[in-house]
Design a protein around this motif. Structure first.
Motif, PDB file in Angstrom:
ATOM      1  N   ASP A 106      -4.192   1.939   6.319  1.00  0.00           N
ATOM      2  CA  ASP A 106      -4.393   3.173   5.548  1.00  0.00           C
ATOM      3  C   ASP A 106      -5.043   4.282   6.370  1.00  0.00           C
ATOM      4  OD1 ASP A 106      -3.248   2.068   3.350  1.00  0.00           O
ATOM      5  OD2 ASP A 106      -5.101   1.796   2.204  1.00  0.00           O
ATOM      6  N   ASP A 107      -6.100   3.965   7.079  1.00  0.00           N
ATOM      7  CA  ASP A 107      -6.815   4.998   7.830  1.00  0.00           C
ATOM      8  C   ASP A 107      -5.903   5.671   8.858  1.00  0.00           C
ATOM      9  OD1 ASP A 107      -9.168   4.703   6.448  1.00  0.00           O
ATOM     10  OD2 ASP A 107     -10.038   3.278   7.873  1.00  0.00           O
ATOM     11  N   GLU A 108      -5.131   4.871   9.583  1.00  0.00           N
ATOM     12  CA  GLU A 108      -4.226   5.425  10.585  1.00  0.00           C
ATOM     13  C   GLU A 108      -3.140   6.278   9.936  1.00  0.00           C
ATOM     14  OE1 GLU A 108      -2.775   2.014  12.625  1.00  0.00           O
ATOM     15  OE2 GLU A 108      -4.533   1.814  13.915  1.00  0.00           O
ATOM     16  N   TRP A 109      -2.616   5.808   8.820  1.00  0.00           N
ATOM     17  CA  TRP A 109      -1.524   6.525   8.149  1.00  0.00           C
ATOM     18  C   TRP A 109      -2.010   7.866   7.603  1.00  0.00           C
ATOM     19  CZ3 TRP A 109      -0.007   8.569   3.481  1.00  0.00           C
ATOM     20  CH2 TRP A 109       1.363   8.792   3.305  1.00  0.00           C
ATOM     21  N   PRO A 162       0.801  -1.231   0.000  1.00  0.00           N
ATOM     22  CA  PRO A 162       0.000   0.000   0.000  1.00  0.00           C
ATOM     23  C   PRO A 162       0.833   1.280   0.000  1.00  0.00           C
ATOM     24  CG  PRO A 162       0.034  -0.924   2.205  1.00  0.00           C
ATOM     25  CD  PRO A 162       0.714  -1.928   1.307  1.00  0.00           C
ATOM     26  N   GLN A 163       2.112   1.197   0.400  1.00  0.00           N
ATOM     27  CA  GLN A 163       2.904   2.419   0.552  1.00  0.00           C
ATOM     28  C   GLN A 163       3.067   3.175  -0.763  1.00  0.00           C
ATOM     29  OE1 GLN A 163       3.767  -0.522   1.894  1.00  0.00           O
ATOM     30  NE2 GLN A 163       4.102  -0.185   4.096  1.00  0.00           N
ATOM     31  N   SER A 164       3.105   2.470  -1.874  1.00  0.00           N
ATOM     32  CA  SER A 164       3.267   3.130  -3.166  1.00  0.00           C
ATOM     33  C   SER A 164       2.111   4.080  -3.434  1.00  0.00           C
ATOM     34  CB  SER A 164       3.359   2.087  -4.287  1.00  0.00           C
ATOM     35  OG  SER A 164       3.473   2.710  -5.549  1.00  0.00           O
ATOM     36  N   PHE A 165       0.904   3.632  -3.163  1.00  0.00           N
ATOM     37  CA  PHE A 165      -0.284   4.449  -3.398  1.00  0.00           C
ATOM     38  C   PHE A 165      -0.360   5.602  -2.408  1.00  0.00           C
ATOM     39  CE2 PHE A 165      -4.838   5.382  -3.605  1.00  0.00           C
ATOM     40  CZ  PHE A 165      -5.058   5.348  -4.972  1.00  0.00           C
ATOM     41  N   ARG A 166      -0.003   5.325  -1.161  1.00  0.00           N
ATOM     42  CA  ARG A 166      -0.088   6.355  -0.122  1.00  0.00           C
ATOM     43  C   ARG A 166       0.923   7.470  -0.359  1.00  0.00           C
ATOM     44  NH1 ARG A 166      -0.869   2.375   5.054  1.00  0.00           N
ATOM     45  NH2 ARG A 166       1.394   2.710   5.241  1.00  0.00           N
ATOM     46  N   ASN A 221      -3.946  16.421   3.302  1.00  0.00           N
ATOM     47  CA  ASN A 221      -4.854  15.325   2.999  1.00  0.00           C
ATOM     48  C   ASN A 221      -4.240  14.529   1.842  1.00  0.00           C
ATOM     49  OD1 ASN A 221      -6.880  13.541   2.417  1.00  0.00           O
ATOM     50  ND2 ASN A 221      -8.406  15.096   1.874  1.00  0.00           N
ATOM     51  N   ALA A 222      -3.602  13.418   2.183  1.00  0.00           N
ATOM     52  CA  ALA A 222      -2.887  12.627   1.190  1.00  0.00           C
ATOM     53  C   ALA A 222      -3.782  11.625   0.473  1.00  0.00           C
ATOM     54  CB  ALA A 222      -1.711  11.895   1.839  1.00  0.00           C
ATOM     55  N   ARG A 223      -5.059  11.576   0.825  1.00  0.00           N
ATOM     56  CA  ARG A 223      -5.964  10.656   0.132  1.00  0.00           C
ATOM     57  C   ARG A 223      -6.199  11.161  -1.279  1.00  0.00           C
ATOM     58  NH1 ARG A 223      -8.615   7.171   3.724  1.00  0.00           N
ATOM     59  NH2 ARG A 223      -8.395   7.774   5.926  1.00  0.00           N
ATOM     60  N   ARG A 224      -5.926  10.327  -2.237  1.00  0.00           N
ATOM     61  CA  ARG A 224      -6.075  10.735  -3.622  1.00  0.00           C
ATOM     62  C   ARG A 224      -7.545  10.975  -3.966  1.00  0.00           C
ATOM     63  NH1 ARG A 224      -1.608  10.279  -6.732  1.00  0.00           N
ATOM     64  NH2 ARG A 224      -2.858  10.115  -8.629  1.00  0.00           N
ATOM     65  N   LYS A 225      -7.789  12.044  -4.678  1.00  0.00           N
ATOM     66  CA  LYS A 225      -9.167  12.448  -4.957  1.00  0.00           C
ATOM     67  C   LYS A 225      -9.900  11.450  -5.832  1.00  0.00           C
ATOM     68  CE  LYS A 225      -8.408  17.415  -4.368  1.00  0.00           C
ATOM     69  NZ  LYS A 225      -7.067  17.272  -3.803  1.00  0.00           N
ATOM     70  N   ASN A 226      -9.124  10.678  -6.606  1.00  0.00           N
ATOM     71  CA  ASN A 226      -9.782   9.687  -7.472  1.00  0.00           C
ATOM     72  C   ASN A 226      -9.935   8.356  -6.788  1.00  0.00           C
ATOM     73  OD1 ASN A 226      -7.100   9.016  -7.424  1.00  0.00           O
ATOM     74  ND2 ASN A 226      -6.875   8.758  -9.642  1.00  0.00           N
TER      75      ASN A 226
END
Length: 287
Positions: free
Chosen positions: A268-271, A200-204, A282-287
């Protein structure tokens, strides 16, 4: 006026540094792998009558570095400043990244610096004067997936720069390490695009870079620092640059190794929540 050799001058930080240093009255040799692609740069040089000579150099090649430096010494008797800026980035998990990609990173980001440094040092020692500026990264202090291989090259560059500074100081040669944070370059934009990965780190991290680039930091900020270092000739070794550089280095230093591993391994949620709480991003990608 100082004679300055800059590697990786076709775009980004290297291009900005070449222009900034030349506008300040220095003679700049701007090296790159493919000068034929630098038409816009050449036009700017001609329009402003800048003291810049574009030369072909591939820092991955011993022969190319030797040929380029020999060309420089046909035009001048000295190199006052070497700026080792050329670098590449590949991101991905350690498991999924091919060994060839890891070797390419080390060849450019670490061995390329050594090739260029070894090529100009005899001249600097002879003149008992010189400055070597190595462009590392915040990633030279902070190892995060999916930038493990890239960070390894920058950790290595930090280490060899520190050792080099000790060796050359008796010859009145200084070494400075420039450590950019997230700068608005093609490299940063590439990291902001996640690849396919089982980790998951790549996406985050792509989301972190993407969010940071919404308020971009120009490469000119790094170029201005380089000009300041050239003018001041300071003995201070490390120079973080960019609004996120020192905060991120200090944040990592405040954590134990175990805390750092656990933070990067969190769900993911904690990170995402932690990034927002610490950096206001806000690092959550909009897409």
């Amino acid at each position: 006026m100082k004679t300055i050799l800059i590697t990786g001058s076709s775009k980004g930080i290297g291009l900005s540094a070449a222009i900034t240093l030349a506008r300040a009255g220095n003679k700049v040799f701007a090296s790159m792998r493919t000068p034929s692609n630098a038409s816009a740069f050449k036009s700017l040089i001609e329009t402003e009558a800048l003291p810049i000579t574009i030369i072909k150099m591939d820092v991955d090649s011993d022969a190319s570095v030797t040929e380029a430096v020999n060309q420089i010494f046909k035009e001048t008797d000295r190199v006052d400043v070497l700026i080792n800026n050329a670098g590449i980035e590949r991101h991905g998990s350690i498991e999924e990244m091919p060994i060839g990609e890891i070797q390419a990173i080390m060849n450019t980001n670490y061995l390329g610096v050594l090739r260029c440094t070894k090529a100009v040092l005899p001249n600097m020692r002879k003149n008992k004067r010189g400055l070597i500026i190595n462009v590392a990264s915040v990633a030279g202090h902070v190892a995060s997936s999916p930038l493990g291989a890239y960070a390894a090259s920058k950790f290595a560059l930090e280490a060899v720069s520190e050792a080099l500074a000790q060796e050359v100081k008796p010859f009145n040669i200084k070494v400075n390490i420039v450590e950019p944070g997230i700068i608005d370059t093609d490299m940063a934009k590439n990291i902001s695009q996640p690849g396919d990965s089982i980790y998951p780190q790549s996406f985050r991290f792509a989301g972190l870079f993407s969010a940071s680039l919404e308020t971009p930091t120009s490469p000119s900020l790094v170029a201005d620092l380089m000009l300041d270092l050239v003018n001041k000739e300071t003995d201070i070794l490390r120079h973080p640059v960019g609004p996120d550089a020192i905060p991120f280095i200090e944040w990592r230093a405040s954590m134990s190794d175990e805390e750092w591993v656990n933070w990067n391994a969190a769900n993911d949620d904690e990170w995402y929540q932690s990034v927002e709480e610490v950096f206001g991003i806000n690092a959550r990608r909009k897409n």
